[in-house]
Design a protein around this motif. Structure first.
Motif, PDB file in Angstrom:
ATOM      1  N   ALA A 120       0.684  -1.176   0.077  1.00  0.00           N
ATOM      2  CA  ALA A 120      -0.021  -0.222   0.036  1.00  0.00           C
ATOM      3  C   ALA A 120       0.773   1.275  -0.003  1.00  0.00           C
ATOM      4  CB  ALA A 120      -0.885  -0.103   1.140  1.00  0.00           C
ATOM      5  N   LEU A 121       2.081   1.283   0.900  1.00  0.00           N
ATOM      6  CA  LEU A 121       2.880   2.455   0.771  1.00  0.00           C
ATOM      7  C   LEU A 121       3.654   2.389  -0.342  1.00  0.00           C
ATOM      8  CD1 LEU A 121       4.356   2.084   4.431  1.00  0.00           C
ATOM      9  CD2 LEU A 121       2.673   3.819   3.486  1.00  0.00           C
ATOM     10  N   ARG A 122       3.993   1.457  -1.077  1.00  0.00           N
ATOM     11  CA  ARG A 122       4.614   1.289  -2.445  1.00  0.00           C
ATOM     12  C   ARG A 122       3.711   1.992  -3.470  1.00  0.00           C
ATOM     13  NH1 ARG A 122       6.445  -3.735  -2.757  1.00  0.00           N
ATOM     14  NH2 ARG A 122       8.533  -3.212  -1.977  1.00  0.00           N
ATOM     15  N   ARG A 123       2.303   1.610  -3.493  1.00  0.00           N
ATOM     16  CA  ARG A 123       1.296   2.051  -4.332  1.00  0.00           C
ATOM     17  C   ARG A 123       1.289   3.677  -4.232  1.00  0.00           C
ATOM     18  NH1 ARG A 123      -1.764  -1.763  -3.362  1.00  0.00           N
ATOM     19  NH2 ARG A 123      -3.011  -0.622  -2.046  1.00  0.00           N
ATOM     20  N   ILE A 124       1.347   4.287  -3.025  1.00  0.00           N
ATOM     21  CA  ILE A 124       1.235   5.635  -2.826  1.00  0.00           C
ATOM     22  C   ILE A 124       2.538   6.243  -3.398  1.00  0.00           C
ATOM     23  CG2 ILE A 124       0.979   7.473  -0.901  1.00  0.00           C
ATOM     24  CD1 ILE A 124      -0.928   5.287   0.621  1.00  0.00           C
ATOM     25  N   TYR A 125       3.451   5.757  -2.783  1.00  0.00           N
ATOM     26  CA  TYR A 125       4.794   6.159  -3.464  1.00  0.00           C
ATOM     27  C   TYR A 125       4.671   6.411  -5.016  1.00  0.00           C
ATOM     28  CZ  TYR A 125       9.580   6.941  -4.493  1.00  0.00           C
ATOM     29  OH  TYR A 125      11.031   7.446  -4.866  1.00  0.00           O
ATOM     30  N   MET A 126       4.329   5.191  -5.577  1.00  0.00           N
ATOM     31  CA  MET A 126       4.670   5.340  -7.088  1.00  0.00           C
ATOM     32  C   MET A 126       3.348   6.407  -7.713  1.00  0.00           C
ATOM     33  SD  MET A 126       7.006   3.401  -7.563  1.00  0.00           S
ATOM     34  CE  MET A 126       6.855   3.276  -9.381  1.00  0.00           C
ATOM     35  N   THR A 127       2.309   6.493  -6.875  1.00  0.00           N
ATOM     36  CA  THR A 127       1.368   7.584  -7.335  1.00  0.00           C
ATOM     37  C   THR A 127       1.905   8.940  -7.418  1.00  0.00           C
ATOM     38  OG1 THR A 127      -0.479   5.880  -6.608  1.00  0.00           O
ATOM     39  CG2 THR A 127      -1.011   8.278  -7.203  1.00  0.00           C
ATOM     40  N   ARG A 128       2.481   9.200  -6.088  1.00  0.00           N
ATOM     41  CA  ARG A 128       3.175  10.394  -6.077  1.00  0.00           C
ATOM     42  C   ARG A 128       4.282  10.565  -7.152  1.00  0.00           C
ATOM     43  NH1 ARG A 128       4.101  11.960   0.215  1.00  0.00           N
ATOM     44  NH2 ARG A 128       4.210  13.945  -0.753  1.00  0.00           N
ATOM     45  N   ALA A 129       5.077   9.595  -7.245  1.00  0.00           N
ATOM     46  CA  ALA A 129       6.094   9.759  -8.062  1.00  0.00           C
ATOM     47  C   ALA A 129       5.624  10.190  -9.508  1.00  0.00           C
ATOM     48  CB  ALA A 129       6.979   8.849  -8.092  1.00  0.00           C
ATOM     49  N   SER A 130       4.652   9.266  -9.956  1.00  0.00           N
ATOM     50  CA  SER A 130       4.331   9.708 -11.276  1.00  0.00           C
ATOM     51  C   SER A 130       3.463  11.153 -11.359  1.00  0.00           C
ATOM     52  CB  SER A 130       3.315   8.776 -11.735  1.00  0.00           C
ATOM     53  OG  SER A 130       1.880   8.532 -10.868  1.00  0.00           O
ATOM     54  N   THR A 131       2.885  11.420 -10.579  1.00  0.00           N
ATOM     55  CA  THR A 131       2.166  12.761 -10.390  1.00  0.00           C
ATOM     56  C   THR A 131       3.084  13.897 -10.270  1.00  0.00           C
ATOM     57  OG1 THR A 131       0.378  11.928  -8.938  1.00  0.00           O
ATOM     58  CG2 THR A 131       0.787  14.201  -9.032  1.00  0.00           C
ATOM     59  N   TYR A 132       4.152  13.682  -9.599  1.00  0.00           N
ATOM     60  CA  TYR A 132       5.371  14.596  -9.564  1.00  0.00           C
ATOM     61  C   TYR A 132       6.215  14.801 -11.055  1.00  0.00           C
ATOM     62  CZ  TYR A 132       9.847  16.754  -8.665  1.00  0.00           C
ATOM     63  OH  TYR A 132      10.995  17.628  -8.692  1.00  0.00           O
ATOM     64  N   THR A 133       6.336  13.529 -11.647  1.00  0.00           N
ATOM     65  CA  THR A 133       6.844  13.397 -13.109  1.00  0.00           C
ATOM     66  C   THR A 133       5.882  14.015 -14.091  1.00  0.00           C
ATOM     67  OG1 THR A 133       8.056  11.412 -12.703  1.00  0.00           O
ATOM     68  CG2 THR A 133       7.779  11.878 -14.682  1.00  0.00           C
TER      69      THR A 133
END
Length: 180
Positions: A120-133
Motif C-alpha cells: 500500500a505504501l509502495r502504491r502511494i509512493y508510485m502514485t506520488r512519483a508519477s504525479t510529480y513526474t
C-alpha cells in the motif's frame, strides 16, 4: 585569630563556591528577555481542553467512513438534495463504494500488518512519483512554450526596428577569412 579567619574562608568556600562547582547554576537570561507569567489553573485547564479538542479533531479527519458513518450519511443526503440530476448522485455513490480513499486503503493495510502495509505504501509512493513526474513534464512544456512566445515577440520587435531604420544592415559584416 588566624584560625578563625581560615575556618570562615573554608566555611564560605564549602557553602558557596563548592556548591557552584559541584552543581553549577544555569546562566541567567539576557536582560531583554521577559519572563512569561505563570499560568493559572484555569488557563491550564483551558489549554488542555483546546489541545485535546484539536487532537481529537485530527483523528476524526484521518479515519474512514466505517468509524464515522453519520458524517457520510449527511454528505450523501446533501448531494441528493442539491443535485437535480439523479444519475450524478448514483455515479458519486458508485465511485465511493468502488474506489476507497488513500486513508481508507492505508487503514485497512495497517490492520493487516506489515505484509499488506508495504504494498500500500509502495502504491502511494508510485502514485506520488508519477504525479510529480507529470507535473514536471507539464512545467517544462509550458516553460518552453512561454520561451518560444517571448523569443517570437523579441524577433518581431527587432524586425520592426530594422524596418524603421531602413534597408541598411544592422549587424556588422564578419571579417574576411585570413589568407596565408
Amino acid at each position: 585569630m588566624k584560625f578563625r579567619v581560615v575556618c570562615r574562608k573554608l566555611y564560605d568556600y564549602v557553602r558557596y563556591d563548592l556548591k557552584e562547582i559541584a552543581f553549577p547554576s544555569s546562566l541567567p537570561d539576557p536582560p531583554h528577555i521577559k519572563k512569561r507569567p505563570k499560568l493559572t489553573w484555569n488557563d491550564r485547564w483551558c489549554i488542555l481542553k483546546e489541545a485535546t479538542r484539536l487532537y481529537g479533531a485530527s483523528w476524526v479527519r484521518n479515519i474512514g467512513p466505517d468509524l464515522r458513518p453519520n458524517d457520510y450519511k449527511k454528505e450523501e443526503a446533501e448531494d441528493d438534495d442539491s443535485g437535480s440530476d439523479t444519475n450524478s448522485g448514483i455515479e458519486k455513490k458508485g465511485k465511493r463504494s468502488s474506489e476507497p480513499s488513500v486513508l481508507e486503503d492505508l487503514a485497512v493495510a495497517a490492520r493487516g500488518g506489515a505484509e499488506t502495509l508495504k504494498p500500500a505504501l509502495r502504491r502511494i509512493y508510485m502514485t506520488r512519483a508519477s504525479t510529480y513526474t507529470n507535473a514536471m513534464k507539464n512545467f517544462v512544456e509550458t516553460y518552453q512554450e512561454g520561451l518560444k512566445d517571448q523569443l517570437e515577440k523579441a524577433d518581431d520587435g527587432e524586425g520592426r526596428k530594422e524596418r524603421q531604420q531602413g534597408d541598411g544592415p544592422t549587424k556588422p559584416q564578419p571579417p574576411p577569412p585570413p589568407t596565408s
